[in-house]
Design an enzyme around this catalytic site. Sequence first.
Site, short mmCIF file in Angstrom:
data_model
loop_
_atom_site.label_atom_id
_atom_site.label_comp_id
_atom_site.label_asym_id
_atom_site.label_seq_id
_atom_site.Cartn_x
_atom_site.Cartn_y
_atom_site.Cartn_z
N ASP A 1 96.03 29.99 68.36
CA ASP A 1 95.09 31.09 68.49
C ASP A 1 95.60 32.21 67.58
O ASP A 1 96.79 32.54 67.60
CB ASP A 1 95.08 31.52 69.96
CG ASP A 1 94.15 32.70 70.22
OD1 ASP A 1 93.59 33.26 69.25
OD2 ASP A 1 94.00 33.07 71.40
N CYS A 2 94.74 32.81 66.78
CA CYS A 2 95.23 33.79 65.80
C CYS A 2 95.64 35.12 66.42
O CYS A 2 96.41 35.87 65.81
CB CYS A 2 94.20 33.99 64.69
SG CYS A 2 92.72 34.87 65.20
N GLU B 1 69.38 30.50 52.78
CA GLU B 1 69.18 31.93 53.00
C GLU B 1 70.36 32.66 52.36
O GLU B 1 71.44 32.08 52.22
CB GLU B 1 69.06 32.27 54.48
CG GLU B 1 70.29 31.99 55.31
CD GLU B 1 70.05 32.13 56.81
OE1 GLU B 1 69.19 32.92 57.21
OE2 GLU B 1 70.73 31.42 57.58
N ASP C 1 87.84 33.78 58.22
CA ASP C 1 86.78 32.77 58.11
C ASP C 1 86.50 32.18 59.49
O ASP C 1 86.21 31.00 59.63
CB ASP C 1 87.24 31.68 57.13
CG ASP C 1 86.07 30.85 56.62
OD1 ASP C 1 84.91 31.23 56.88
OD2 ASP C 1 86.31 29.81 55.98
N GLN D 1 83.59 23.57 70.57
CA GLN D 1 82.24 23.50 70.01
C GLN D 1 81.85 22.06 69.68
O GLN D 1 82.69 21.17 69.69
CB GLN D 1 82.18 24.34 68.73
CG GLN D 1 83.20 23.93 67.68
CD GLN D 1 83.56 25.06 66.73
OE1 GLN D 1 82.85 26.06 66.66
NE2 GLN D 1 84.64 24.92 66.01
N ASP E 1 87.57 23.98 57.90
CA ASP E 1 87.04 23.03 56.93
C ASP E 1 87.98 22.87 55.73
O ASP E 1 87.85 21.92 54.97
CB ASP E 1 85.65 23.48 56.47
CG ASP E 1 85.65 24.91 56.01
OD1 ASP E 1 86.21 25.19 54.93
OD2 ASP E 1 85.09 25.77 56.72
N TYR F 1 80.40 29.90 48.63
CA TYR F 1 80.87 30.49 49.89
C TYR F 1 82.36 30.77 49.79
O TYR F 1 82.83 31.88 50.06
CB TYR F 1 80.58 29.55 51.06
CG TYR F 1 81.11 30.06 52.39
CD1 TYR F 1 80.28 30.75 53.27
CD2 TYR F 1 82.46 29.91 52.73
CE1 TYR F 1 80.77 31.24 54.47
CE2 TYR F 1 82.96 30.40 53.93
CZ TYR F 1 82.12 31.07 54.80
OH TYR F 1 82.61 31.57 55.97
N GLU G 1 94.62 28.24 62.54
CA GLU G 1 93.36 27.59 62.93
C GLU G 1 93.58 26.88 64.26
O GLU G 1 94.31 25.90 64.34
CB GLU G 1 92.95 26.61 61.82
CG GLU G 1 91.86 25.64 62.17
CD GLU G 1 90.51 26.28 62.49
OE1 GLU G 1 89.88 26.81 61.58
OE2 GLU G 1 90.11 26.23 63.67
#
Lengths: 376, 376
Positions: free
Chosen positions: A268-269, A366, A289, A145, A198, A174, A217
Amino acid sequence: MALRHYILDFNLSAPADYPSTVRGLQSIFQEQEMTETVHDTEGHGYLATFIGKNGRFLLLRLHSHGLVTLDLQCCEGDNTAQVDNLLNALEKKMKSLLHGNIRRVKRLPALTRGAAVDRYWPTADGRLVEYDIDRVLYDEDSAYQNIKILHSQQFGNILILNGDVNLADSDLPYTQAIMGGGKENYTGKEVLILGGGDGGNFAEAVKLKPKMITMVEISFGSLRPVDVLLQGFVMSSPWFWFWTHMRKTCGSVLDNLTGDCYQVLVEDCVPVLKKYVEEGKTFDYVINDLTAVPISTAPEEDSTWEFLRLILDLSIKVLRPTGKYFTQGNCANLTEALTLYEEQLGRLSCPVDFSKEVVCVPSYMELWVFYTIWKK
Amino acid sequence: MALRHYILDFNLSAPADYPSTVRGLQSIFQEQEMTETVHDTEGHGYLATFIGKNGRFLLLRLHSHGLVTLDLQCCEGDNTAQVDNLLNALEKKMKSLLHGNIRRVKRLPALTRGAAVDRYWPTADGRLVEYDIDRVLYDEDSAYQNIKILHSQQFGNILILNGDVNLADSDLPYTQAIMGGGKENYTGKEVLILGGGDGGNFAEAVKLKPKMITMVEISFGSLRPVDVLLQGFVMSSPWFWFWTHMRKTCGSVLDNLTGDCYQVLVEDCVPVLKKYVEEGKTFDYVINDLTAVPISTAPEEDSTWEFLRLILDLSIKVLRPTGKYFTQGNCANLTEALTLYEEQLGRLSCPVDFSKEVVCVPSYMELWVFYTIWKK
């Protein structure tokens, strides 16, 4: 160099008389030495464009149904006081020409288009919102990404993945929500975190003295895996810079991939979860998450839903009977997406119950829905 | 009937070649049967306007510094799928014409201009934000201000005074912050509320079993004083409808102007405060919910600051030695306004100390500062 775009609209009670309105405004355009072009709209109201000095462009439309719209575009370096004066003059003139006929005047904050620092990051429900972004701190494409970290005056550093606001320094709500809304006791517990690159909930969970936190992650390794494999983020790693900027969120806990009560698996999970299921390994809390809920069931989303269900199914399998699974849903307005997600919960191999909470995450602009899921 | 305004911008690494880019797009405009006008910009890039069917208008600008901007305006009833296709075609074509030269493509959510329900309510720091407003519930001019209640899908009913978002059903954090952030014990206390016509903190304070709450709110009587004097809001009162829509915020507590532990004075608060000072009447808590801090010291604001200082001075005088004064400041980004306010606090007849807290009020879309002030 950016373009400043000013919008000034008038809602009228009755359609304006074109000739007298246009004639009334003419003196202003002449004063500005603007060159006018009147266009043939084939019966769709009056439309004129004006070219002025320094690349100024003005569009005047008198719509047949009683709406007058004005667009003024100026280059960034243009004299803003002069531009404001021009808009003030136009607004004042319109009010005197159409007094009594104006129901609403709407002048929007100017749009800044093409600026080096982009301030417009639409909400998940597709609304236009402007952020108080003043700096770009990080902008890289990983294998998965685009990753941006932008600085907001009020929210602090904001992580934006593929154009979606993910987490800002201001967004402890959050992290708290995806850890159970402050109602859980993590002391001595075994915790599995899927995603969460993060470091927000990882850092928060570490503070709560769990027995062991395992974070899986994949994207940590996505830019330069070699740096990650060094088990410590040396300065040559893009992730070093990433975490430098997200430090208020993740603290120093991610400077190493292992600690007294935690380990980070750069993997990769899915295979990790499958291995845990095989081994019979279980957890008190699983925090997913990874990503927000897909927003549709369009064919191209099918695989996303399947992936989501696969992870859900495996996660519930590694959950102890008294365990809880936490995850984000999507914004409160995307009710269809949330309903689809809840339908998936009825299709798991192990029956589950769930509750949801609507939370205000400061930088999101939002409301956001979070789920708690447990074995029936 | 509203206008839909689409914006599609391209940031380039190097300025585009005008003739080849324009020629490349031509087939799309021809297919749409659009009439082109090329304007002389006197050296400020390429600018062409296009008039299409059904009142469609398109503006194409190739700026000399490597920015291409596209504006497309359509009437509300226009076929949105067709419009999306047109934009997709333009974006695709641009990408193929300028591949490798495009640094950023930005397509904003369409602006809806002149709609019956206005969704754009800028923040206090002047940012453009779109709300998910779907209904206008109330829109009246009082003697003091324009009062709107709009319905937001996610925030519930929103009170908007003179164009400023004031309080929504979602905004308990505002009420809690202006009552001391949940850290105060109101039981058996005497409370004075200045303003707060929405009833939010009044309703919240009543729940906390104080000895007596006095609320002084001038605007209750501003529309039809006779209805208010009836001591009970009969259906003929505009305020009846107001409170019908703000019921989630204020509950039923304002259906009468007096109760066991409260009274509402429909009066200007200044003479009331002066009377209390003369009488030696004091309070444990004074909550000033009148208005946000003025944002400048421009001459026209002088009287506002003076008014603010007068109320502050009188309020501190009616505060018991252990009492606390709570008030809102302004948005966190307006640091100059906040500094000016804090300077005023040093100029009161009685020396005070203060603390401040930054709070996320859901419907504000910006962080807000609240003050606690006490006698030194």
